[in-house]
Design a protein around this motif. Structure first.
Motif, PDB file in Angstrom:
ATOM      1  N   ALA B 466     104.670 -64.005  91.297  1.00 48.65           N
ATOM      2  CA  ALA B 466     104.053 -62.711  91.033  1.00 48.65           C
ATOM      3  C   ALA B 466     103.129 -62.281  92.145  1.00 48.65           C
ATOM      4  CB  ALA B 466     103.306 -62.776  89.714  1.00 48.65           C
ATOM      5  N   GLY B 467     103.111 -62.990  93.229  1.00 52.07           N
ATOM      6  CA  GLY B 467     102.369 -62.536  94.397  1.00 52.07           C
ATOM      7  C   GLY B 467     101.023 -63.206  94.571  1.00 52.07           C
ATOM      8  N   GLY B 468     100.837 -64.329  93.906  1.00 53.80           N
ATOM      9  CA  GLY B 468      99.548 -64.982  94.083  1.00 53.80           C
ATOM     10  C   GLY B 468      99.483 -65.767  95.384  1.00 53.80           C
ATOM     11  N   GLU B 469      98.299 -66.136  95.782  1.00 49.96           N
ATOM     12  CA  GLU B 469      98.144 -66.868  97.037  1.00 49.96           C
ATOM     13  C   GLU B 469      98.320 -68.348  96.822  1.00 49.96           C
ATOM     14  OE1 GLU B 469      94.663 -63.805  98.303  1.00 49.96           O
ATOM     15  OE2 GLU B 469      94.346 -65.981  98.486  1.00 49.96           O
ATOM     16  N   LEU B 470      98.918 -68.966  97.841  1.00 47.95           N
ATOM     17  CA  LEU B 470      99.198 -70.396  97.743  1.00 47.95           C
ATOM     18  C   LEU B 470      97.913 -71.198  97.607  1.00 47.95           C
ATOM     19  CD1 LEU B 470     101.628 -72.182  97.723  1.00 47.95           C
ATOM     20  CD2 LEU B 470     101.464 -72.397 100.186  1.00 47.95           C
ATOM     21  N   ALA B 471      96.888 -70.744  98.260  1.00 48.35           N
ATOM     22  CA  ALA B 471      95.636 -71.506  98.266  1.00 48.35           C
ATOM     23  C   ALA B 471      94.990 -71.528  96.888  1.00 48.35           C
ATOM     24  CB  ALA B 471      94.678 -70.892  99.277  1.00 48.35           C
ATOM     25  N   GLN B 472      95.176 -70.467  96.138  1.00 56.12           N
ATOM     26  CA  GLN B 472      94.524 -70.399  94.826  1.00 56.12           C
ATOM     27  C   GLN B 472      95.310 -71.112  93.749  1.00 56.12           C
ATOM     28  OE1 GLN B 472      91.667 -68.779  94.211  1.00 56.12           O
ATOM     29  NE2 GLN B 472      91.472 -68.369  96.407  1.00 56.12           N
ATOM     30  N   MET B 473      96.478 -71.633  94.141  1.00 56.22           N
ATOM     31  CA  MET B 473      97.388 -72.124  93.115  1.00 56.22           C
ATOM     32  C   MET B 473      96.807 -73.307  92.350  1.00 56.22           C
ATOM     33  SD  MET B 473     101.332 -73.094  93.767  1.00 56.22           S
ATOM     34  CE  MET B 473     101.056 -74.779  94.170  1.00 56.22           C
ATOM     35  N   SER B 474      96.025 -74.116  93.023  1.00 59.79           N
ATOM     36  CA  SER B 474      95.639 -75.377  92.406  1.00 59.79           C
ATOM     37  C   SER B 474      94.679 -75.191  91.234  1.00 59.79           C
ATOM     38  CB  SER B 474      95.016 -76.304  93.441  1.00 59.79           C
ATOM     39  OG  SER B 474      94.006 -75.585  94.117  1.00 59.79           O
TER      40      SER B 474
END
Lengths: 258, 679
Positions: B466-474
């Motif tokens: 959905a377009g989220g950032e990889l860094a915020q995934m955790s």
């Protein structure tokens, strides 16, 4: 069990009653009326006795089996006494009705004798009593199963049917004897009828030992049959005459004047 | 009056007091089976499947099938056909009913005793290639993949759920009732040393008469009100409700394409089935997927504001029966009858069977035929078609990129696909028996932990899609306690304190038994069944927010089927809330959420195309009574003897009465008669 058992038991239970109705009552409208009235009287006595029994069961302790058995015995005795009381009541009613019918009708003599009334009312009592005894059981006999999965005897339907036949015929005989005894003010005979009725009803407490119930019942049936035959005007001589096939003219010609 | 009449009065009166079986003679004859699960008749465009009994039930002499050799007794040598076969639990799964079908004139019915634990060798009554005719692979699309040419998805499938039987088949649990049946057999029916068993024999009657015949077109025609024999109808189309929710508000009063809206669909299925009616735990096939998606929705709840695409969580109902729910939603989207349409869909992520054991892994399946346009990280290399999944119905319309997450690489690892054994025991939800239900609810089992990992993976995948950032995934993490509670609710026991908090009190009593199975509709109105309502409530609580003061008035207080006040954008749910300490009152509140229902009725019924090959045409027959009972039967000879005696008595009495009445004036003419008598 199936349709075969249903019809078999129906014919056993109601066979003699149907035969009697067809050949002796069906053609005479007055007899039919009195038959139905008799059946109704029996029904009212049943209603009263069941009312009393119902109330007493409500008051009693439902858990105690001994008390319930005692109540059952009480119920049976009360019911028998009420039935005989209503038979007496019917007798009184019929006497009054007969006088009324006589004044209303054009003829000199009564259209129906008290002896015929006795027979018809007894049969009416018998029909209704038999119906209440056995219709419920007949309805279940039409299903696919037979009694026995809880260990009861298999012969339940058959013995119920035979018992019902005995009861219907017994009611008829009791009617004849009872009315005759009331006519002649023979109260010991009335009491004896009541006692015999009580004995037959209490015989059924021996179920499921069907032999111990049915054999004495049929013995009593035979005895009552003989008594009723004599009460109705029969005798051994008549039977002999009948069996040797002497016809009516011979009888009339040999009839001794009184 | 004799005792028999008295007893009758006693019991009639007693029974008037205690409403129930009002007949003591019946109690002497029959023992009713209390909890039975029948197999019912279902119809589709071309066939009828399932079981049928005769109108008043089938009666047969009991026979306990202890081993394979006994079957000969039933089919050939037994002297008292027809037989009612009792399949013991050990034979239940190994035994193929086909041979019973062949001897069906001597077989009156089958009673299957449920095993107390799952059979280790596996059992699946479903077909080996589920939904093969309504998937995307056909002669025109990937013909080499059609009809499971490449991979047989359900190798243990025997297909008996889709066969037709002309005798009733019931299932009972192994409890006291079954002991009574076995004892009856041992006492009466057992052949000792080769001798034939004597009458009376123990027999059983099973009644499950189905009103519908032939196929759906026939039964829908007979449903019309002018057909007077069955004024209420003979069958109902299978239908229920899909539950869907979006992460951003979408105006549902405007249907069709929405400009600037890009949607990622997160799909899973809600239902399952088994051979018997009303038994469908569906643990691996449905419950794991939907619990994982619910947990993922909860994990993403706080992170969705910053996403530029909308995530649409959809729980499809009726997927087992040729994709009823998903085909309906795709149809609605194509007709511009849904909030978004097919052009708004960016990609699809479907969660399939995701129960993970200690050595199993997650696999992503995708369609080898369609163009790959997705930005999903992992692309499978094998050219294997998609497993049966709702995604296939979307592919029929548009080449949308998507993956299906499953726990199997090729064939299903689920040994009990669409059977009654796909339950908590299979998922190893082992709650120690000495714990109270509350403690069991709080216990996080290993399976729950594994499922939490899956939910986290799904949530992160959706976040990235959905377009989220990889860094915020955790920071996206599913809650294992929530997963454990949901698993407990769906698979072990609905009546627990966690679910009580979510649902209004007058509804708690209704949800006592869970079944993930489509219930037929009544009066052609689609009824939402309990699993869909449960998912709706849970999803609303997990993704919604507490309504403010002015919106509380939207919250409905009334019956369960009208829980949600619909809405242009938001829907409202009244939540019971937790119990206050030291009191029985609850802190109830109103929740505002974006959860909706959509009708899951096959387009074939909307278009009245009952012989459609494209859409599901499944319908379920109606029936009047389903019951079973055992009793003794007497021999035919005895019955005929009774009839003979009766007829003899009747004829004899007719004869005697005729003779006596014709000679009555002679017989009763003694001198003792009163003088005023006449004849």
């Amino acid at each position: 069990m199936t349709a075969a058992v249903f019809f078999g038991c129906t014919f056993i239970a109601f066979g003699p009653a149907i035969a009697l109705f067809l050949f002796t009552i069906a053609r005479e409208p007055l007899r039919v009326i009195f038959l139905i009235a008799g059946a109704f009287f029996w029904l009212v006595s049943l209603l009263l006795s069941s009312l009393v029994w119902f109330i007493s069961v409500q008051i009693s302790n439902k858990e105690s089996a001994a008390q319930q058995k005692g109540l059952l015995i009480f119920g049976v005795v009360l019911s028998v006494l009420l039935q005989e009381t209503f038979r007496f009541g019917y007798y009184k009613l019929l006497k009054k009705a007969n006088e009324g019918l006589l004044t209303l009708s054009q003829e000199e003599t009564m259209p129906i004798s008290i002896r015929q009334l006795a027979y018809v009312s007894g049969l009416g009592f018998g029909f209704m009593s038999g119906a209440f005894s056995v219709v419920n059981i007949l309805a279940d006999s039409a299903g696919p199963g037979t009694v026995g999965i809880h260990g009861d005897s298999q012969h339940y339907f058959l013995s119920s049917a035979f018992m019902t036949m005995a009861i219907i015929l017994l009611h008829m005989f009791w009617g004849v004897v009872f009315f005759d005894a009331c006519e002649k003010r023979c109260w010991w005979a009335v009491g004896l009828v009541v006692v015999i009725h009580l004995v037959v009803s209490c015989l059924t407490f021996q179920n499921p030992d069907y032999t111990a119930t049915l054999v004495p019942a049929y013995v009593i049936l035979f005895g009552m049959g003989v008594w009723a035959f004599y009460t109705a005007g029969g005798s051994l001589r008549n039977i002999k005459l009948c069996l040797t096939c002497k016809d009516k003219d011979f009888l009339l010609s040999n009839h001794r004047p009184r | 009056m004799d005792l028999l009449s008295d007893k009758w009065i006693v019991n009639v009166v007693l029974c008037l007091l205690f409403v129930g079986n009002c007949n003591s003679v019946e109690k002497k004859i029959y023992i009713n089976l209390n909890e039975t699960f029948p197999c019912v008749r279902l119809l589709n465009a071309t066939h009828q499947i399932g079981c049928q009994s005769s109108l008043s039930g089938d009666v047969g002499v009991l026979h306990l099938l202890e081993s394979e050799e006994n079957l000969d007794w039933v089919l050939r040598t037994g002297p008292n056909p027809p037989y009612m076969v009792i399949l013991e639990s050990t034979l239940f799964t190994r035994y193929r009913p086909c041979s019973l079908k062949n001897g069906s004139s001597r077989v009156a019915g089958v009673l299957a005793v449920q095993p107390t634990s799952n059979p280790p060798e596996g059992f699946s009554p479903h077909t080996s290639c589920p939904n093969e005719n309504t998937g995307v692979y056909s002669e025109t699309y990937g013909p080499s993949y059609a009809h499971c040419n490449v991979t047989m998805w359900n190798p243990l499938g025997t297909g008996i759920s889709y066969e037709e039987f002309d005798f009733p088949i019931f299932s009972v649990k192994d409890d006291n009732d079954t002991e009574v049946i076995r004892r009856c057999y041992m006492e009466h029916n057992r052949a000792v040393n080769g001798s034939t068993p004597q009458y009376p024999l123990c027999a059983m009657q099973l009644m499950s008469h189905m009103a519908a015949v032939t196929d759906t077109a026939t039964c829908m025609r007979r449903n019309a009100p002018t057909f007077s024999l069955a004024p209420d109808g003979v069958c109902d189309p299978l239908g229920d409700a899909n539950i869907w929710a979006s992460t951003k508000p979408l105006n549902s009063s405007t249907k069709g394409h929405k400009d600037g809206v890009s949607v990622v669909i997160a799909a899973t299925k809600l239902d399952s089935r088994s051979f018997f009616f009303d038994v469908a735990p569906g643990a691996d096939s449905a419950a794991t997927g939907l619990v994982a998606l619910l947990a993922a929705a909860s994990a993403l709840h706080n992170a969705t504001a910053e996403l530029n695409r909308t995530i649409l969580y959809t729980f499809f109902n009726g997927e087992t029966f040729d994709y009823i729910g998903s085909s309906r939603m795709v149809y609605d989207m194509a007709k511009n009858d849904f909030t978004v349409d097919l052009d708004n869909i960016h990609s699809i992520l479907e969660v399939g069977q995701v129960a993970l054991g200690p050595d199993s892994r997650l696999w992503l399946h995708s369609d080898p035929v369609s163009k790959r346009n997705s930005s999903v990280n992992v692309e499978p290399n094998v050219t294997q078609p998609l497993p049966p999944s709702s995604f296939q119905r979307f592919l029929l319309e548009r080449p949308i990129p998507g993956v299906v997450i499953e726990n199997h690489q090729t064939s299903f690892t689920n040994k009990y696909y669409q059977s009654m054994f796909d339950n908590a025991e299979y998922l190893k939800l082992n709650y120690p028996p000495n714990l109270t239900p509350e403690e069991q609810l709080e216990l996080v089992t290993d399976s729950a932990k594994a499922l939490t990992e899956v939910a986290t993976t799904v949530a992160r995948g959706l976040y990235l899609q959905a377009g989220g950032e990889l860094a915020q995934m955790s920071r996206i993490q599913a809650d294992s306690e929530l997963v454990s509670k949901m698993l407990y609710t769906f698979l072990v026991r609905v009546n627990n304190s966690w679910f009580d908090q979510l649902v209004k009190s007058d509804w708690t009593g209704v949800l006592s038994e869970l079944m993930l199975y489509e219930i037929n509709t009544s009066e052609r109105k689609v009824k939402t069944t309990e699993p869909a309502l449960m998912v709706q409530c849970i999803l609303a609580n997990l993704t919604g927010s507490i309504a403010n003061i002015t919106e509380v008035y939207f919250c409905p207080f009334s019956s369960p089927n009208f829980l949600f006040l619909c809405c242009q954008i938001y829907s409202y749910l009244w939540v019971q809330g937790p119990v206050r300490p030291n009191s029985t009152e609850r802190d109830s509140f109103c929740v505002r959420s974006l959860v909706r229902q959509s009708k899951a009725l096959s387009p074939a019924f909307e278009l009245s195309e009952y012989t459609s090959k494209n859409y599901s045409t499944w319908a379920e027959s109606r029936w009047s009574a389903i019951k079973g009972r055992i009793f003794l039967v007497a021999s035919h000879d005895l019955e005929m003897l009774t009839l003979g005696v009766g007829v003899g008595v009747l004829l004899m009495s007719l004869l005697l009465t005729y003779i006596v009445s014709s000679k009555a004036d002679i017989l009763f003419s003694s001198g003792r008669e009163p003088t005023n008598a006449t004849y």
